[in-house]
Design an enzyme around this catalytic site. Structure first.
Site, PDB file in Angstrom:
ATOM      1  N   GLY A  71      66.254  42.592  17.264  1.00 17.00           N
ATOM      2  CA  GLY A  71      65.331  41.443  17.194  1.00 17.00           C
ATOM      3  C   GLY A  71      65.286  40.850  15.793  1.00 17.00           C
ATOM      4  CB  THR A  81      65.040  35.121  23.805  1.00 22.43           C
ATOM      5  OG1 THR A  81      64.186  35.173  22.638  1.00 22.43           O
ATOM      6  CG2 THR A  81      65.430  36.537  24.222  1.00 22.43           C
ATOM      7  CG  ASP A 124      69.310  42.523  26.843  1.00 23.54           C
ATOM      8  OD1 ASP A 124      68.375  43.209  26.378  1.00 23.54           O
ATOM      9  OD2 ASP A 124      69.220  41.859  27.898  1.00 23.54           O
ATOM     10  CB  THR A 169      51.003  44.309  18.514  1.00 26.34           C
ATOM     11  OG1 THR A 169      49.882  43.428  18.429  1.00 26.34           O
ATOM     12  CG2 THR A 169      51.094  44.802  19.956  1.00 26.34           C
ATOM     13  CG  ASP A 170      46.215  43.555  15.864  1.00 27.74           C
ATOM     14  OD1 ASP A 170      46.861  42.942  16.751  1.00 27.74           O
ATOM     15  OD2 ASP A 170      45.561  42.970  14.979  1.00 27.74           O
ATOM     16  CD  GLU A 171      47.713  40.553  21.220  1.00 27.34           C
ATOM     17  OE1 GLU A 171      47.661  40.664  22.451  1.00 27.34           O
ATOM     18  OE2 GLU A 171      47.898  39.471  20.642  1.00 27.34           O
ATOM     19  CE1 TYR A 180      53.866  41.249  22.486  1.00 24.00           C
ATOM     20  CE2 TYR A 180      51.551  41.071  21.862  1.00 24.00           C
ATOM     21  CZ  TYR A 180      52.869  41.368  21.528  1.00 24.00           C
ATOM     22  OH  TYR A 180      53.183  41.787  20.261  1.00 24.00           O
ATOM     23  CB  ALA A 193      49.920  45.721  29.616  1.00 22.20           C
ATOM     24  CE  LYS A 234      55.277  45.349  20.785  1.00 26.29           C
ATOM     25  NZ  LYS A 234      56.669  45.281  20.253  1.00 26.29           N
ATOM     26  CG  ASN A 272      41.294  31.968  16.780  1.00 23.18           C
ATOM     27  OD1 ASN A 272      41.835  32.737  15.986  1.00 23.18           O
ATOM     28  ND2 ASN A 272      41.290  32.172  18.099  1.00 23.18           N
ATOM     29  CG  HIS A 289      41.124  34.385  24.018  1.00 23.92           C
ATOM     30  ND1 HIS A 289      40.949  33.078  23.624  1.00 23.92           N
ATOM     31  CD2 HIS A 289      41.730  35.007  22.984  1.00 23.92           C
ATOM     32  CE1 HIS A 289      41.433  32.926  22.405  1.00 23.92           C
ATOM     33  NE2 HIS A 289      41.899  34.084  21.990  1.00 23.92           N
TER      34      HIS A 289
END
Ligand code: NAD
Ligand code: DAU
Length: 346
Positions: free
Chosen positions: A13, A41, A64, A128-130, A152, A154, A156, A251, A278
């Site tokens: 990547g 991509t 890939d 990621t922190d997500e 996304y 989930a 990760k 934001n 969100h």
């Protein structure tokens, strides 16, 4: 320390936003070889690697991470993989999650198999922190439970769990980094900062989802890539490390900073229908990596000013992307149906 052993890296990547900044950073260091594997991509672009593609230490391969033969071959003589390859945009994951599961979960499994079979010294996985999900108060620490809440994050988290299992079952020498919202040059103009900056540069509004009170922690890409390289050299196998900028902002504050930097009026702020599911806030406790010896250096005001300047001066990079069919289609799909709830100040 691992740093003494890592002479060659496969950066998967490496033609994306953070990956290309990482490749530029390590190409300037004393590694013997950096191989970039990228599928190219919609988000990958060899133009992101301008200035390093002709470096004799850097090789680019289009392919890939889900291609196990290719990955096996490319990892026969490298010391480490640093994995940036992923589908990365939450809004796209809400429109279509299939590619996210393929690359962010299955692709990680393919990389893990190659690390295991070719006995690599390190696998650093950029997460990621997500994965912690919405954090109403306090800050996420590395041992907190994972609670991803969109396709996304989930995917990760799925990749992370696969890594954990390979560390435990096969002794694979993996380390996970969990970075916060990253900004800077070469970020594809779909994430909130580059899309907002380039919209305003084209006289279009900034679309703020919902009430704009959601909080993110902003991390300059140079800090992020230095943090990742620090973990590659000094991190402990089997551990995860938060990498945050220490810059929590709403934001709407970020959007106002963009307007201020571009000397644009408040009526370019359009509050629109919120993103589904969100997450209101992410926040990282970074004590673990800071005790190891790393902390961010770029202040948010300076970082934002430089980033706005970079986009202003590099329309030849983002102009063709915004004109592309894929981008136009995505833009219409994601923003076309949103209701404008309020214009100007909320
Ligand atoms: P990006 O979307 O700009 O780049 C992703 C790159 O991966 C692209 O070059 C793309 O072509 C490549 N890629 C996608 N699928 C591939 C596949 N199957 N095989 C090979 N290459 C493939 O993403 P980014 O913002 O640079 O993010 C890089 C990594 O950092 C991701 O893993 C992301 O989850 C993580 N991350 C991003 C942020 C952020 O704010 N941008 C923050 C924390 C973590
Ligand atoms: O937190 C790290 C994550 O940051 C990374 O793992 C992801 O790969 C990266 O895309 C980013 O995810 P976010 O969803 O936080 O980033 P995005 O730029 O899409 O949105 C940032 C915030 O701004 C979020 O609260 C949603 C909001 N937003 C976003 C867009 C694109 C808007 O209000 N309007 C927009 O047009």
């Amino acid at each position: 320390m691992a740093g003494e052993y890592i002479r060659s890296i496969l950066a998967t990547g490496g033609a994306g936003f953070i990956g290309s900044n990482f490749v530029r950073h390590v190409a300037a260091g004393d590694y013997e070889r950096v191989v970039v594997l990228d599928k190219l991509t919609y988000a990958g672009n060899t133009a992101n690697l301008a200035g390093v593609l002709d470096d004799p230490h850097v090789t680019f391969v289009q392919g890939d991470i889900c291609d196990s033969e290719l990955v096996f071959d490319l990892t026969q003589d490298v010391d480490a993989i640093v994995n940036f390859a992923a589908e990365t945009h939450v809004d796209r994951s809400l429109l279509n999650a299939g590619e996210f599961i393929q690359t962010d979960v299955y692709g990680v499994y393919v990389l893990l198999e190659a690390v295991r079979r070719n006995a690599l010294r390190r696998f650093v996985h950029v997460s990621t922190d997500e994965v912690y999900g919405h954090v109403p108060e306090g800050k996420s620490r590395e041992n907190d439970p994972l609670d991803p809440r969109n396709p996304y994050s989930a995917s990760k988290a799925g990749g992370e769990l696969m890594i954990r299992s390979y560390c435990t079952s096969h002794g694979v020498p993996a380390i996970i980094t969990r970075g916060s919202n990253t900004y800077g040059p070469y970020q594809y103009p779909e994430k909130v900062l580059p899309i907002s900056i380039t919209n305003v540069l084209q006289g279009q509004p900034i679309h703020i989802y919902g009430d704009g009170q959601q909080v993110r922690d902003w991390l300059h890409v140079q800090d992020h890539v230095e943090g990742i390289e620090f973990v590659l050299r000094h991190g402990l196998v089997g551990e995860a490390y938060n990498i945050g900028g220490g810059n929590e902002r709403r934001n709407v504050e970020i959007a106002r900073s963009v307007l201020r930097e571009l000397d644009a009026p408040d009526d370019l702020l359009h509050f629109v229908t919120d993103r589904q599911g969100h997450d209101r806030r992410y926040a990282l406790d970074t004590a673990k990596i800071s005790e190891l010896g790393w902390s961010p250096r770029v202040g948010l005001d300076d970082g934002l000013r430089e980033t706005v300047r970079w986009y202003r001066e590099n329309q030849q990079w983002w102009g063709p992307i915004r004109e592309s069919e894929d981008y136009q289609q995505y833009f219409a799909q994601n923003y076309g149906g949103r209701e404008v709830l309020k214009v100007g100040q909320w």
